[in-house]
Motif scaffolding. Sequence first.
Motif, short mmCIF file in Angstrom:
data_model
loop_
_atom_site.label_atom_id
_atom_site.label_comp_id
_atom_site.label_asym_id
_atom_site.label_seq_id
_atom_site.Cartn_x
_atom_site.Cartn_y
_atom_site.Cartn_z
N GLN A 70 10.05 36.37 25.56
CA GLN A 70 9.00 36.43 26.74
C GLN A 70 7.72 36.19 25.88
O GLN A 70 6.67 35.30 26.52
CB GLN A 70 9.08 37.86 27.28
N ALA A 77 3.13 28.55 26.55
CA ALA A 77 2.65 27.81 27.74
C ALA A 77 1.54 28.00 28.14
O ALA A 77 0.98 27.14 28.86
CB ALA A 77 3.80 28.30 28.72
N TRP A 101 4.27 21.20 22.17
CA TRP A 101 3.64 22.54 22.01
C TRP A 101 3.75 22.77 20.45
O TRP A 101 3.35 23.67 20.17
CB TRP A 101 4.47 23.46 23.01
N PRO A 395 14.50 23.07 30.99
CA PRO A 395 13.82 24.27 31.25
C PRO A 395 14.56 25.25 32.50
O PRO A 395 14.13 26.26 32.31
CB PRO A 395 12.40 23.66 31.60
N GLN A 398 17.24 28.55 31.68
CA GLN A 398 17.05 29.93 31.59
C GLN A 398 17.02 30.59 32.76
O GLN A 398 17.66 31.83 32.66
CB GLN A 398 15.45 29.97 30.93
N ALA A 399 16.80 30.12 33.81
CA ALA A 399 16.77 30.81 35.11
C ALA A 399 18.21 30.92 35.78
O ALA A 399 18.44 32.05 36.12
CB ALA A 399 15.86 30.00 36.31
N ASN B 41 6.69 25.87 36.98
CA ASN B 41 7.73 26.49 35.98
C ASN B 41 6.72 26.59 34.65
O ASN B 41 6.46 25.55 34.27
CB ASN B 41 8.95 25.74 35.69
N LEU B 42 6.67 27.66 34.01
CA LEU B 42 5.88 27.88 32.96
C LEU B 42 6.25 26.83 31.72
O LEU B 42 5.55 26.24 31.03
CB LEU B 42 5.94 29.09 32.41
N LEU B 43 7.64 26.49 31.71
CA LEU B 43 8.06 25.71 30.82
C LEU B 43 7.98 24.18 30.92
O LEU B 43 8.36 23.30 30.14
CB LEU B 43 9.66 25.88 30.50
N LEU B 248 12.31 42.52 40.56
CA LEU B 248 12.80 41.21 41.08
C LEU B 248 11.59 40.23 40.82
O LEU B 248 11.83 39.16 40.34
CB LEU B 248 13.13 41.14 42.38
N TYR B 250 9.48 40.47 38.50
CA TYR B 250 9.25 40.38 37.12
C TYR B 250 10.53 39.42 36.53
O TYR B 250 10.03 38.49 35.73
CB TYR B 250 9.75 41.77 36.53
N THR B 251 11.72 39.49 37.19
CA THR B 251 12.72 38.61 36.69
C THR B 251 12.41 37.22 37.06
O THR B 251 12.69 36.25 36.14
CB THR B 251 13.99 38.63 37.50
N LEU B 254 9.14 36.42 34.11
CA LEU B 254 9.10 36.48 32.91
C LEU B 254 10.47 36.21 32.25
O LEU B 254 10.72 35.90 31.19
CB LEU B 254 8.78 37.91 32.30
N LEU B 255 11.69 36.21 33.23
CA LEU B 255 12.92 35.95 32.75
C LEU B 255 13.18 34.38 33.20
O LEU B 255 13.93 33.65 32.79
CB LEU B 255 13.89 36.77 33.33
N GLU B 256 12.81 34.15 34.18
CA GLU B 256 12.94 32.62 34.56
C GLU B 256 11.67 31.67 34.56
O GLU B 256 11.77 30.44 34.69
CB GLU B 256 13.42 32.71 36.18
N PHE B 257 10.38 32.32 34.19
CA PHE B 257 9.35 31.57 33.96
C PHE B 257 8.92 30.85 35.27
O PHE B 257 8.32 29.71 35.20
CB PHE B 257 9.24 30.97 32.96
N ASP B 258 9.24 31.20 36.32
CA ASP B 258 8.82 30.61 37.58
C ASP B 258 7.86 31.18 38.36
O ASP B 258 7.89 32.12 39.01
CB ASP B 258 10.24 30.61 38.73
#
Lengths: 447, 293
Positions: A70, A77, A101, A395, A398-399, B41-43, B248, B250-251, B254-258
């Motif tokens: 994280q 990012a 990156w 990407p 992960q989700a 999406n952060l990625l 939720l 948070y997931t 920071l887990l899905e970066f959405d």
Amino acid sequence: MARTTRWTAVATMATTMLIAGSAHADATLTIGTVNNADMVRMQALSSEYEKTHPGVHLNWVVLEENTLRQRLTTDIATHGGQFDVMTIGAYEAPLWGAQQWLKPLDNLPADYDVNDLFPNVREQLTVDGHLYAVPFYAEASITFYRKDLFAARGLTMPEQPTWQQIREFATKLHDPSHGVYGVCLRGKAGWGENMALLGTIVNSYGGRWFDPGWKPQLDTPPWHEAVKFYIDLLSHYGPPGPSDNGFNENLALFAAGRCGMWIDASVAGGTLVNPKESTVADKVGFTRAPKQTTDRGSSWLWVWSLAIPASTRQFNEARDFILWATSRPYLQRVGERYGLSSTPPGTRLSTYDTAAYMNTAPFAKVTFDSLKAVDPAHPTLLPVPYKGIQLVSIPEFQAVATLVGRLIAGALTGRGQVDQVLHTCQNAVERTMKRAGYYQPNKAEQP
Amino acid sequence: MSSKAKTQVERLLAQPATLMLFAWMIVPLAMTVYFSVQYFNLLYPNKSSFVGVENFAYFFTYPSFWTSILNTMLLVGFVLLVTVVGGVLISVLVDDHFPGQGIVRMLLISPFFVMPTVAALTWKNLLMNPVSGFFAWIATSLGMTPVNWFADWPLLSVIMVVAWEWLPFAILIFVTALQSMDREQKEAAQMDGAKAWDIFWHLTLPHLRRPIAVVIMVEAIFLLNVFAEIFVTTNGGPGDATTNVPFLVYTQALLEFDVGAASAGGLFAVVLANLVSIFLVRLIGKSLTAGAR
């Protein structure tokens, strides 16, 4: 006169200090890494690096895997620039490299010997011909088992068992009244925890994440069979509360003599054969990860590697450090100080050419064979549009894998039926993939 | 200077501070609103685009969405019940003078000053651990099987931890309120032959009506945001058994970066908190006017 001399002396001193200062430009490298045993050793040995590189200071940020991921992801990012060296895996390296990156690591010095790195491993870290990270250690998944318990019950572990055989062995080894559980497996939710193992089980049952049109395949028979098998096996013949157990928890259980078998990362071998850390050091057997319908994708490939974010201002110092930490002399130094079997495994062919290492580390051969056999470019029985065995190099993975991992960990504790959970997963993954524009719902349903 | 002009100058001088406070609030909110209508999406920063209300639709149809609403309600409801009922009973118990009263009161209030993460770690590792925990030790000493709290009773365990943290707050308010109670009235009632229960029901409880309303309102707003305790103990699981609305969000973030879906979820949480507080303010407003009468 005297005054002038004094001033000259002061000026000379000041100049000397300035020159000396610029020769040894002080650099503080912030290194983010995981709290795994091999990285902790790197941190311990890094004082030797600081001694030979005056002016370079190493600032360690050692975190648990999920937290580190994280921190690193949000930092890179958002171009935060907090880190000069990042410990990343086979999932992040190609994605982040493609995003520019990370700084490419071209023209590495000859004595680093890039060609000594495992081709399979190097390919994981390469995008468009540029290397974006150097491998610190690499692992395949293998089977650990207790030779003494197998012998006592007259069982023989084949060179590559099937999952059905693992189940049969587990029924015979399971003896909770004496504190021994048939098989320990990852149950903790997370795409890098339970889904890594489950991904390989699904592969070996002939399943896959997506078809070539990116349509999710979670509601297909191989997934149902594999997940049902996994939950049945782990809830009947596993330790209590398996949904809390990830890699480190299972490692502790096996080292304490609580598991008959364990299928996990080959890197655990170094700890399990070390009498200081393991009560079963001389009783561990090693063999390939189980297959079932197919051998393809039944063993995973993961690489922990060191990379330099594009946001760093100290590229040269950072590059020197990561080359040191993954060099042949470093591996030898770890072997000298902590014992040969603690050498970071799976990165250099020369390690496996060393007779002393092969003789001391009983897991070395199976690690080598597994690493040679895995093929991230063709991970499943049926064709897929992605690379990666226990991961999908997009990407969105992960989700979707986080979500699926959570729901399956829930099913493992008895919350929801497998059929219903996989149906929910299928819908959720479809939603994510549609939203990200991978396929049009109507187009994908055409034959 | 006339008093009217003076007020104008005062207002003018207050403007910069007001503006700063306004910006302090509005900038993050505006950014959240902006991101909630973007696919981001952060990625995948190059792929962001305007998507309208899709993020909201996505968040509301997330498989764990309704579970998280239910968990939030159960968590807030049960913790309120435990802290209010327990708080009233305990504070009545320690209201009468007895030796060591000061120390007992201080000990009762002290859990409130423990940081949430520390409280959660203590409960997880020292009390509720099924192998080495204190509860497991009690169970094995009595010849029973220890309970694996966070795996078998996850939501109940979280409720216990959070209730333990907030009970002191309730006690603090109630003990203070009880000190303003009319002793003479109580003595008069006792002389008229009233039992302890009658005094509690007809004198103490009506006296505590307003403090109870305050405790409910303050706690409800904080309890809607419980996160650290869940993060440390169960990580929202097993499955989604302890996922509440903040977890939720948070997931997603920071887990899905959405970022898009997380912003939509964040706005939903703001609306939810506002609804609850409007509802509670109404309720308490009524009780306050009723008390004043």
